[in-house]
Motif scaffolding. Structure first.
Motif, PDB file in Angstrom:
ATOM      1  N   MET A 147      34.495  40.014  31.719  1.00 40.81           N
ATOM      2  CA  MET A 147      35.764  40.727  31.875  1.00 40.81           C
ATOM      3  C   MET A 147      36.332  40.517  33.273  1.00 40.81           C
ATOM      4  SD  MET A 147      36.424  42.293  29.014  1.00 40.81           S
ATOM      5  CE  MET A 147      37.564  43.608  29.383  1.00 40.81           C
ATOM      6  N   ALA A 148      37.608  40.608  33.381  1.00 41.86           N
ATOM      7  CA  ALA A 148      38.273  40.496  34.679  1.00 41.86           C
ATOM      8  C   ALA A 148      39.142  41.723  34.894  1.00 41.86           C
ATOM      9  CB  ALA A 148      39.123  39.231  34.716  1.00 41.86           C
ATOM     10  N   ASN A 149      39.357  42.040  36.128  1.00 46.12           N
ATOM     11  CA  ASN A 149      40.210  43.180  36.450  1.00 46.12           C
ATOM     12  C   ASN A 149      41.650  42.725  36.601  1.00 46.12           C
ATOM     13  OD1 ASN A 149      37.984  44.978  36.617  1.00 46.12           O
ATOM     14  ND2 ASN A 149      37.473  44.021  38.577  1.00 46.12           N
ATOM     15  N   THR A 150      42.573  43.566  36.194  1.00 46.36           N
ATOM     16  CA  THR A 150      43.985  43.217  36.269  1.00 46.36           C
ATOM     17  C   THR A 150      44.769  44.348  36.904  1.00 46.36           C
ATOM     18  OG1 THR A 150      43.770  41.937  34.226  1.00 46.36           O
ATOM     19  CG2 THR A 150      46.012  42.486  34.946  1.00 46.36           C
ATOM     20  N   GLN A 151      45.506  44.007  37.930  1.00 42.74           N
ATOM     21  CA  GLN A 151      46.319  45.009  38.618  1.00 42.74           C
ATOM     22  C   GLN A 151      47.438  45.494  37.711  1.00 42.74           C
ATOM     23  OE1 GLN A 151      47.297  44.587  42.925  1.00 42.74           O
ATOM     24  NE2 GLN A 151      49.273  43.950  42.104  1.00 42.74           N
TER      25      GLN A 151
END
Lengths: 128, 153
Positions: B1-5
């Motif tokens: 998973m990646a974080n998204t602003q």
């Protein structure tokens, strides 16, 4: 937002198409104006020649002579009715005007506007 | 998973529900739905993004029209779709049997229950109109993320 152009403006700058409909209960003229930028305006004039038995219960409308006497009721068949529409990127509006025969006085006018574009509100994160 | 602003979509909806307070002195006591009204303004008025509250200055007047306008029917709670929160009145705005002889082109939506009295919500403009012994109807758009009357995208 831009107002509906005047008839004089449309007559000068728009292409014009006129259609006449001689119908059993009314004589109807539809004038369609198309401006060079694509905006389309339509005006329909209806002269009701006799009462329409199928819409008799809708024939009486409110009128306002604007002489301080308040609203009165008249049968639509005794008035000259003009309907029109405005269709642009912001709205679609239809309107109906009724005048006393032989006069230019508007004694009834209703309008219905559907807003197509509403001012949105953006939300975004800032930068550290 | 990646974080998204992102601004959280739930927060956008909660703004419409009055759930957040970043300031002071603006405490919501009410937990019930607020009442909203819609007032019409003359072409000559100055109603815009700087308008903070309803005022009768520049408002239409005429037979059958009461200052302050009409109540907005609000039977649909704000919701979200995708990343947009939105809300639309649940019925058309109808000014019935009125004579408004001076041209108007604006409707102001405002909150009659707001902590700031009659706080402005939004301004909508349309082609100028007059009404004579008739109805003026503002049909509400589809209540979705791209058409709703109020959208926080």
């Amino acid at each position: 937002m831009a107002d509906e152009p005047s008839i004089d403006y449309l007559e000068l700058f728009a292409s014009k198409a006129v259609q006449n409909f001689d119908e059993p209960l009314q004589f109807r003229t539809v004038v369609t104006y198309t401006l060079p930028d694509g905006r389309v305006y339509q005006r329909t004039t209806v002269r009701i020649e006799k009462l329409n038995p199928f819409v008799a219960d809708r024939g009486v409308i409110d009128i306002d002579l604007q002489d301080g006497t308040g609203f009165q009721q008249r049968h639509e068949s005794t008035l000259i009715k003009t309907v029109g529409s405005v269709d642009n990127a912001n709205e679609f509006t239809t309107w109906v005007e009724c005048r006393l025969p032989g006069t230019d006085q508007v004694v009834h006018r209703s309008a219905s506007t559907w807003l197509k574009a509403t001012p949105g509100m953006g939300a975004q994160t800032g930068i550290f | 998973m990646a974080n998204t602003q992102a601004i959280c979509t739930s927060f956008k909806q909660q703004l419409l529900l009055g759930s957040h307070n970043f300031g002071v002195g603006m405490i919501r006591a009410a937990t019930t739905v607020d009442s909203f009204k819609a007032a019409l303004f003359l072409v000559s008025a100055t109603i815009n993004a700087s308008t903070t509250a309803y005022s009768a200055t520049g408002e239409v007047s005429g037979t059958g029209y009461s200052a302050g306008g009409i109540a907005v029917t609000n039977a649909t709670v704000p919701t979200t779709s995708g990343t947009t929160a939105f809300w639309t009145p649940s019925a058309s705005l109808v000014y019935s049997t009125v004579t408004l002889s001076t041209a108007f082109d604006t409707v102001l939506l405002y909150n009659t229950n707001a902590t700031t009295a009659n706080a402005a919500v939004a301004v909508y403009t349309f082609g100028s109109q007059t009404i004579t012994a008739g109805n003026f109807t503002l049909t509400m758009p589809t209540n979705d993320a791209t058409h709703a009357l109020i959208q926080i995208a």
